[in-house]
Design an enzyme around this catalytic site. Structure first.
Site, PDB file in Angstrom:
ATOM      1  N   GLN A 137      -2.222   0.505   0.357  1.00 31.72           N
ATOM      2  CA  GLN A 137      -1.589   0.220  -0.938  1.00 31.72           C
ATOM      3  C   GLN A 137      -2.612   0.111  -2.060  1.00 31.72           C
ATOM      4  O   GLN A 137      -2.283  -0.268  -3.172  1.00 31.72           O
ATOM      5  CB  GLN A 137      -0.779  -1.076  -0.844  1.00 31.72           C
ATOM      6  CG  GLN A 137       0.371  -0.966   0.152  1.00 31.72           C
ATOM      7  CD  GLN A 137       1.076  -2.299   0.398  1.00 31.72           C
ATOM      8  OE1 GLN A 137       0.685  -3.340  -0.094  1.00 31.72           O
ATOM      9  NE2 GLN A 137       2.138  -2.245   1.189  1.00 31.72           N
TER      10      GLN A 137
ATOM     11  N   TYR B  50       9.802  -8.205   9.509  1.00 33.33           N
ATOM     12  CA  TYR B  50      10.300  -6.828   9.530  1.00 33.33           C
ATOM     13  C   TYR B  50      10.907  -6.485  10.883  1.00 33.33           C
ATOM     14  O   TYR B  50      11.817  -5.687  10.987  1.00 33.33           O
ATOM     15  CB  TYR B  50       9.180  -5.840   9.210  1.00 33.33           C
ATOM     16  CG  TYR B  50       8.795  -5.865   7.768  1.00 33.33           C
ATOM     17  CD1 TYR B  50       9.670  -5.395   6.799  1.00 33.33           C
ATOM     18  CD2 TYR B  50       7.569  -6.363   7.357  1.00 33.33           C
ATOM     19  CE1 TYR B  50       9.334  -5.421   5.460  1.00 33.33           C
ATOM     20  CE2 TYR B  50       7.213  -6.386   6.023  1.00 33.33           C
ATOM     21  CZ  TYR B  50       8.102  -5.920   5.077  1.00 33.33           C
ATOM     22  OH  TYR B  50       7.761  -5.951   3.763  1.00 33.33           O
TER      23      TYR B  50
ATOM     24  N   HIS C 227      -1.127  -5.518   0.284  1.00 31.65           N
ATOM     25  CA  HIS C 227      -0.882  -6.784  -0.418  1.00 31.65           C
ATOM     26  C   HIS C 227      -2.049  -7.174  -1.323  1.00 31.65           C
ATOM     27  O   HIS C 227      -2.621  -8.255  -1.201  1.00 31.65           O
ATOM     28  CB  HIS C 227      -0.574  -7.920   0.566  1.00 31.65           C
ATOM     29  CG  HIS C 227       0.709  -7.695   1.327  1.00 31.65           C
ATOM     30  ND1 HIS C 227       1.253  -8.624   2.161  1.00 31.65           N
ATOM     31  CD2 HIS C 227       1.558  -6.632   1.359  1.00 31.65           C
ATOM     32  CE1 HIS C 227       2.376  -8.155   2.690  1.00 31.65           C
ATOM     33  NE2 HIS C 227       2.571  -6.927   2.219  1.00 31.65           N
TER      34      HIS C 227
ATOM     35  N   TYR D 105       4.370 -21.925  -4.193  1.00 30.73           N
ATOM     36  CA  TYR D 105       5.595 -21.116  -4.083  1.00 30.73           C
ATOM     37  C   TYR D 105       6.037 -20.902  -2.636  1.00 30.73           C
ATOM     38  O   TYR D 105       6.935 -20.122  -2.364  1.00 30.73           O
ATOM     39  CB  TYR D 105       5.460 -19.832  -4.937  1.00 30.73           C
ATOM     40  CG  TYR D 105       5.509 -20.246  -6.381  1.00 30.73           C
ATOM     41  CD1 TYR D 105       4.397 -20.835  -6.992  1.00 30.73           C
ATOM     42  CD2 TYR D 105       6.693 -20.228  -7.093  1.00 30.73           C
ATOM     43  CE1 TYR D 105       4.462 -21.358  -8.272  1.00 30.73           C
ATOM     44  CE2 TYR D 105       6.770 -20.735  -8.385  1.00 30.73           C
ATOM     45  CZ  TYR D 105       5.651 -21.304  -8.961  1.00 30.73           C
ATOM     46  OH  TYR D 105       5.729 -21.833 -10.220  1.00 30.73           O
TER      47      TYR D 105
ATOM     48  N   GLU E 226      11.341 -12.185  -4.538  1.00 29.95           N
ATOM     49  CA  GLU E 226      11.585 -13.337  -5.412  1.00 29.95           C
ATOM     50  C   GLU E 226      11.248 -13.081  -6.871  1.00 29.95           C
ATOM     51  O   GLU E 226      10.394 -12.270  -7.179  1.00 29.95           O
ATOM     52  CB  GLU E 226      10.722 -14.528  -4.960  1.00 29.95           C
ATOM     53  CG  GLU E 226      11.128 -15.096  -3.638  1.00 29.95           C
ATOM     54  CD  GLU E 226      10.279 -16.290  -3.219  1.00 29.95           C
ATOM     55  OE1 GLU E 226       9.375 -16.692  -3.984  1.00 29.95           O
ATOM     56  OE2 GLU E 226      10.539 -16.825  -2.124  1.00 29.95           O
TER      57      GLU E 226
HETATM   58  C1  HEC Z   1       6.254  -3.423   6.359  1.00 30.95           C
HETATM   59  C2  HEC Z   1       6.383  -2.046   6.058  1.00 30.95           C
HETATM   60  C3  HEC Z   1       6.677  -1.098   7.215  1.00 30.95           C
HETATM   61  C4  HEC Z   1       7.699  -1.151   8.126  1.00 30.95           C
HETATM   62  C5  HEC Z   1       8.791  -2.209   8.231  1.00 30.95           C
HETATM   63  C6  HEC Z   1       7.565   0.027   8.943  1.00 30.95           C
HETATM   64  N1  HEC Z   1       6.488   0.754   8.544  1.00 30.95           N
HETATM   65 FE1  HEC Z   1       5.804   2.462   9.423  1.00 30.95          FE
HETATM   66  N2  HEC Z   1       4.191   2.433   8.179  1.00 30.95           N
HETATM   67  C7  HEC Z   1       3.988   1.545   7.158  1.00 30.95           C
HETATM   68  C8  HEC Z   1       2.729   1.840   6.535  1.00 30.95           C
HETATM   69  C9  HEC Z   1       2.152   1.100   5.327  1.00 30.95           C
HETATM   70  C10 HEC Z   1       2.177   2.925   7.243  1.00 30.95           C
HETATM   71  C11 HEC Z   1       0.811   3.575   7.000  1.00 30.95           C
HETATM   72  C12 HEC Z   1       0.904   4.936   6.445  1.00 30.95           C
HETATM   73  C13 HEC Z   1       1.241   4.926   4.997  1.00 30.95           C
HETATM   74  O1  HEC Z   1       0.539   4.283   4.213  1.00 30.95           O
HETATM   75  O2  HEC Z   1       2.200   5.602   4.616  1.00 30.95           O
HETATM   76  C14 HEC Z   1       3.130   3.285   8.261  1.00 30.95           C
HETATM   77  C15 HEC Z   1       2.980   4.334   9.148  1.00 30.95           C
HETATM   78  C16 HEC Z   1       3.941   4.773  10.025  1.00 30.95           C
HETATM   79  C17 HEC Z   1       3.830   5.940  10.839  1.00 30.95           C
HETATM   80  C18 HEC Z   1       2.638   6.865  10.893  1.00 30.95           C
HETATM   81  C19 HEC Z   1       2.642   7.748   9.677  1.00 30.95           C
HETATM   82  C20 HEC Z   1       1.649   8.863   9.744  1.00 30.95           C
HETATM   83  O3  HEC Z   1       1.493   9.505   8.698  1.00 30.95           O
HETATM   84  O4  HEC Z   1       1.048   9.106  10.776  1.00 30.95           O
HETATM   85  C21 HEC Z   1       4.992   6.063  11.551  1.00 30.95           C
HETATM   86  C22 HEC Z   1       5.355   7.139  12.549  1.00 30.95           C
HETATM   87  C23 HEC Z   1       5.821   4.937  11.178  1.00 30.95           C
HETATM   88  N3  HEC Z   1       5.148   4.181  10.250  1.00 30.95           N
HETATM   89  C24 HEC Z   1       7.085   4.705  11.674  1.00 30.95           C
HETATM   90  C25 HEC Z   1       7.795   3.540  11.440  1.00 30.95           C
HETATM   91  C26 HEC Z   1       9.037   3.211  12.102  1.00 30.95           C
HETATM   92  C27 HEC Z   1       9.765   4.101  13.081  1.00 30.95           C
HETATM   93  C28 HEC Z   1       9.403   1.990  11.643  1.00 30.95           C
HETATM   94  C29 HEC Z   1      10.596   1.150  12.070  1.00 30.95           C
HETATM   95  C30 HEC Z   1      10.699   0.835  13.462  1.00 30.95           C
HETATM   96  C31 HEC Z   1       8.396   1.558  10.673  1.00 30.95           C
HETATM   97  N4  HEC Z   1       7.456   2.524  10.597  1.00 30.95           N
HETATM   98  C32 HEC Z   1       8.443   0.358   9.969  1.00 30.95           C
HETATM   99  C33 HEC Z   1       4.804   0.518   6.783  1.00 30.95           C
HETATM  100  C34 HEC Z   1       5.916   0.102   7.491  1.00 30.95           C
END
Ligand code: HEC
Length: 469
Positions: free
Chosen positions: A184, A363, A248, A352, A342
């Site tokens: 981020q 999550y 964050h 807070y 919030e």
């Molecule tokens: C709290 C936020 C958050 C949640 C909830 C979340 N992700 Fe992610 N996920 C990210 C972030 C941040 C990345 C890192 C890559 C990016 O910056 O885009 C990532 C990466 C990934 C990647 C790899 C991406 C790549 O380019 O190789 C996959 C696959 C993925 N997430 C699947 C999921 C799946 C399926 C779920 C639900 C079960 C999920 N994520 C839930 C934030 C989240």
């Protein structure tokens, strides 16, 4: 008699096991759900309800089903991707991997998004308006600020500071600090000194890297703007400690009427260490002089071991910070966990509550706290459940939008709209969703010319809201 007692004991034992299994399957009920429902419950918060972040994606961590499964299981905690090994079983993770691989092969959502034409009149509850697109096709825009001559400063997260006016269009300003454009992080907010005409100072927040051990933090940089060049730049605030995580960062900037500079720093993904402890800068809103010195009357200047720049604490990731134009009171909005974004009034020395009290849950669907109130901890003025991914904040003022005067504007990253929170006597009494499906809204500000400006992502745009009769 003996046999009966044993039977009873075993019977009770089996009933208990049966009830435990039953309650487990209820509390983890998404295990029974099809992958699109699991996605909606657990993933959409961050990756988009309309698969914005998935569609047309080039995978960073590999594109085989095995890679995707690994990511979902273990996560990348330093990037803000939680692991789901505890929340989902292998079969569920495998079908989720199939599902998102299939979604990723579909066209990008931006290609499906309906773009507004400048002639389209949008009807809203209390007034009609048009959208003027001033800048189009840049990367992820982050912050905007206005110079006394109405020129607009605009940051691109990848590290570019732009200056915009109608005659010259977009001009790149040389000399911005090197940023870490990962997770981020990147180049974030921008603000203009209230006495810019005398001193030429502008302020930038960015993610700064410690080269010795690959850790990152939020820093505030001040420089003089010499038309299209920044000179005499230096850090005036560097948050401690540096962390391995890359999310964050917080990073919003705001001056008050006495010339103090407020800035937000997120918890850096370390909710158990940082926000409730005064010995670090993370999960806090800080108050400093325009050159980084600490004001004598900050709330914790006499507290042993406390960081003296702290103004308020117990924050998660504040993404909006603005002074109320009529009352001068400082307001902030912040990203909660799942549920629990919030809107807060920031009080000197206030706690807070993150992560002790919250309206949200993890999550993964598990709970981390049962309480929403505690003595000595501040309550939000408003919270969003589900979280909208609230970003950017300002109050409507001036004469151009009389029906909206005093209302709060805040962007939604997740649901891609601009929220107007209707205010009455300092109370939030309702929400209208403006600009639905416009793209992830990153920042919203009233310009010095009295117009509302909005930045949105993918493609990066700077928009202006023009009222029509
Ligand atoms: C709290 C936020 C958050 C949640 C909830 C979340 N992700 Fe992610 N996920 C990210 C972030 C941040 C990345 C890192 C890559 C990016 O910056 O885009 C990532 C990466 C990934 C990647 C790899 C991406 C790549 O380019 O190789 C996959 C696959 C993925 N997430 C699947 C999921 C799946 C399926 C779920 C639900 C079960 C999920 N994520 C839930 C934030 C989240």
């Amino acid at each position: 008699m003996y046999i009966n007692a044993t039977m009873n004991k075993y019977g009770l034992f089996f009933i208990t096991i049966f009830l435990m299994v039953l309650s487990m399957s209820f509390s983890n009920s998404f295990i029974l759900d099809p992958p699109e429902v699991v996605y909606k419950n657990l993933c959409a918060n961050c990756h988009g309800d309309q698969y914005e972040d998935i569609r047309g994606r080039t995978w960073i961590y590999g594109n085989s089903k095995k890679d995707i499964i690994n990511t979902i299981k273990s996560g990348y905690s330093n990037e803000g991707m939680p692991g789901f090994a505890d929340a989902l079983d292998d079969q569920q993770i495998a079908s989720l991997a199939d599902f998102i691989l299939k979604e990723s092969k579909k066209a990008k959502r931006q290609e499906q998004r309906k773009f507004l034409k400048s002639s389209d009149v949008i009807q809203s509850e209390e007034m009609n308006f048009k959208i003027e697109t001033l800048v189009d096709g840049i990367g992820i825009p982050w912050g905007i600020s206005f110079l006394p001559n109405d020129d607009i400063l605009l940051t691109e997260r990848s590290g570019i500071l732009h200056r915009y006016n109608a005659d010259e269009g977009l001009v790149k300003i040389e000399g911005a600090p090197a940023v870490i454009d990962k997770g981020q992080g990147g180049l974030m907010d921008v603000d203009v000194h209230p006495k810019f005409e005398d001193n030429g100072y502008i302020y930038l927040t960015y993610s700064k890297k410690d080269d010795n051990d690959n850790k990152y933090t939020t820093a505030v940089w001040r420089a003089k703007l010499d038309h299209a060049r920044l000179v005499d730049g230096k850090d005036i605030f560097v948050a401690a400690p540096y962390e391995k995580t890359r999310h964050h960062y917080g990073s919003r900037l705001e001056f008050d009427r006495d010339g103090f500079l407020y800035l937000s720093v997120g918890d850096r993904g370390k909710r158990d260490d940082n926000p409730q402890s005064l010995d670090n800068h993370c999960g806090k809103i800080h108050r400093i002089h325009d050159d980084g010195r600490i004001p004598d009357d900050n709330p914790f200047v006499d507290t042993p071991g406390a960081m003296t720049s702290i103004y308020s604490y117990g924050h998660r990731n504040p993404q909006g910070l603005v002074l109320h134009p009529f009352t001068g009171v400082l307001w902030s909005n912040e990203h909660g966990p799942r549920g629990g974004d919030e809107m807060n009034i920031i009080r000197k020395g206030g706690n807070y509550g993150w992560p002790v009290i919250s309206y949200g849950i993890n999550y993964s669907g598990t709970k981390f706290t049962d309480i929403t109130h505690k003595k000595g901890m501040e309550q939000p003025e408003h919270y969003w459940d589900p979280s909208i991914g609230v970003c950017g904040l300002d109050f409507v003022s001036g004469w151009r939008y009389p029906k909206w005067s005093g209302d709060i504007l805040a962007g939604s990253l997740r649901f891609e709209y601009l929220a107007r929170l209707k205010m009455k006597d300092d109370q939030i009494i309702g929400e209208e969703k403006l600009l639905k499906d416009i793209g992830r809204v990153r920042d919203v500000k009233m310009g010095r010319d009295g117009y509302i400006y909005v930045t949105v992502e993918d493609p990066g745009r700077l928009l202006r809201i023009i009222p029509v009769e």
